[in-house]
Scaffold this motif. Structure first.
Motif, short mmCIF file in Angstrom:
data_model
loop_
_atom_site.label_atom_id
_atom_site.label_comp_id
_atom_site.label_asym_id
_atom_site.label_seq_id
_atom_site.Cartn_x
_atom_site.Cartn_y
_atom_site.Cartn_z
N GLY A 294 0.80 -1.22 0.00
CA GLY A 294 0.00 0.00 0.00
C GLY A 294 0.83 1.27 0.00
N VAL A 295 2.12 1.17 0.35
CA VAL A 295 2.99 2.35 0.42
C VAL A 295 3.81 2.45 -0.86
CG1 VAL A 295 4.95 3.40 1.64
CG2 VAL A 295 3.14 2.26 2.94
N ILE A 296 3.94 3.66 -1.38
CA ILE A 296 4.84 3.90 -2.51
C ILE A 296 6.23 4.21 -1.96
CG2 ILE A 296 5.36 5.43 -4.46
CD1 ILE A 296 2.32 5.75 -4.83
N ASN A 297 6.33 5.24 -1.10
CA ASN A 297 7.60 5.56 -0.47
C ASN A 297 7.41 6.65 0.58
OD1 ASN A 297 7.05 7.59 -2.34
ND2 ASN A 297 9.19 8.01 -2.73
N LEU A 298 8.40 6.79 1.44
CA LEU A 298 8.44 7.92 2.37
C LEU A 298 8.78 9.18 1.58
CD1 LEU A 298 10.34 6.42 5.43
CD2 LEU A 298 7.99 7.25 5.43
N VAL A 299 8.23 10.30 1.99
CA VAL A 299 8.57 11.56 1.35
C VAL A 299 10.00 11.89 1.75
CG1 VAL A 299 8.02 14.02 1.23
CG2 VAL A 299 6.17 12.33 1.34
N GLN A 300 10.85 12.10 0.75
CA GLN A 300 12.27 12.33 0.99
C GLN A 300 12.73 13.62 0.35
OE1 GLN A 300 13.28 7.63 0.42
NE2 GLN A 300 14.88 9.05 -0.09
N PHE A 301 13.72 14.22 0.96
CA PHE A 301 14.44 15.35 0.38
C PHE A 301 15.88 14.88 0.26
CE2 PHE A 301 10.85 17.29 2.58
CZ PHE A 301 10.28 17.98 1.53
N GLY A 302 16.29 14.59 -0.94
CA GLY A 302 17.61 13.98 -1.13
C GLY A 302 17.50 12.49 -0.91
N THR A 303 18.40 11.93 -0.14
CA THR A 303 18.42 10.48 0.07
C THR A 303 17.81 10.05 1.40
OG1 THR A 303 20.63 10.63 1.05
CG2 THR A 303 20.49 10.23 -1.33
N GLU A 304 17.41 10.99 2.24
CA GLU A 304 16.86 10.67 3.54
C GLU A 304 15.44 11.21 3.67
OE1 GLU A 304 18.47 9.08 6.27
OE2 GLU A 304 19.96 8.56 4.76
N PRO A 305 14.58 10.48 4.40
CA PRO A 305 13.24 11.02 4.65
C PRO A 305 13.33 12.23 5.59
CG PRO A 305 13.56 8.98 5.86
CD PRO A 305 14.77 9.17 5.01
#
Length: 167
Positions: A75-86
Motif C-alpha cells: 500500500g505504500v509507494i515511499n516515504l517523502v524524501q528530500f535527497g536520500t533521507e526522509p
C-alpha cells in the motif's frame, strides 16, 4: 518510545491498507480522516475519507527503527524524501491536525456546519457582509455561491473559510 512523524505516499485508495500493514510491522501510524456527506439516489450518507488522500503519517525512531522497510510495505509507494533521507514532519503540524479532531478522532473541517441551501455572508474581502446562497460544496473546501449582483444571479467560487452562516 521517542519518534518523529514522517509522511508516506500511498497507492491510490490504499491508505487504510498501508496503515494496517505498517502497524503490523510495529510502526506507529496516524491517518487523519474527516466525514464527507455523499448524496446518491436522493439518499445522503456519511463516509470517512482521508484528510490527505494518498498520504499517511508514520512514526519512526531513527535510533531504534529502520525506515527503508516502510518503502516496501503493501500500500505504500515511499516515504517523502528530500535527497536520500526522509524528512520528518514538524510536530506542530501533527498537533494542529489533532487539535481539530472531535471526540471520535475525526477531523472537523472548518465551517462544516454549512450546508447547501444555506444563506451565507463573506467574512472579509471585496464582498464583505454581502449575502449569497450556498449552492455546492466540494471535497477541497471550495464552494459555489449564487449571488445577486446588479440585478442578475451570478455564480461565484470561493473557499469555505471565507464564509459564515448569515444570521
Amino acid at each position: 518510545m521517542n519518534f518523529d512523524w514522517y509522511a508516506a505516499r500511498t497507492k491510490t485508495g490504499a491508505e487504510g491498507r498501508a496503515e494496517w500493514h505498517l502497524r503490523n510491522q510495529g510502526y506507529p501510524t496516524y491517518l487523519p480522516r474527516y466525514r464527507k456527506s455523499i448524496r446518491h439516489a436522493r439518499k445522503t450518507t456519511q463516509e470517512l475519507r482521508p484528510l490527505f488522500p494518498g498520504y499517511i503519517f508514520v512514526g519512526i525512531d531513527q535510533d531504534l527503527m529502520r525506515w527503508r522497510p516502510v518503502n516496501s510495505t503493501a500500500g505504500v509507494i515511499n516515504l517523502v524524501q528530500f535527497g536520500t533521507e526522509p524528512h520528518p514532519v514538524a510536530p506542530e503540524i501533527i498537533d494542529m491536525i489533532r487539535a481539530q479532531e472531535d471526540e471520535d478522532g475525526i477531523v472537523k473541517l472548518l465551517n462544516d456546519n454549512l450546508r447547501c441551501g444555506d444563506v451565507v455572508t463573506f467574512r472579509d474581502g471585496h464582498f464583505a457582509d454581502c449575502t449569497a446562497l450556498l449552492e455546492k460544496i466540494s471535497d477541497n473546501h471550495r464552494v459555489v455561491l449564487l449571488m445577486s449582483l446588479m440585478g442578475q444571479e451570478v455564480r461565484i467560487k470561493t473557499t469555505v473559510e471565507m464564509l459564515e452562516k448569515a444570521s
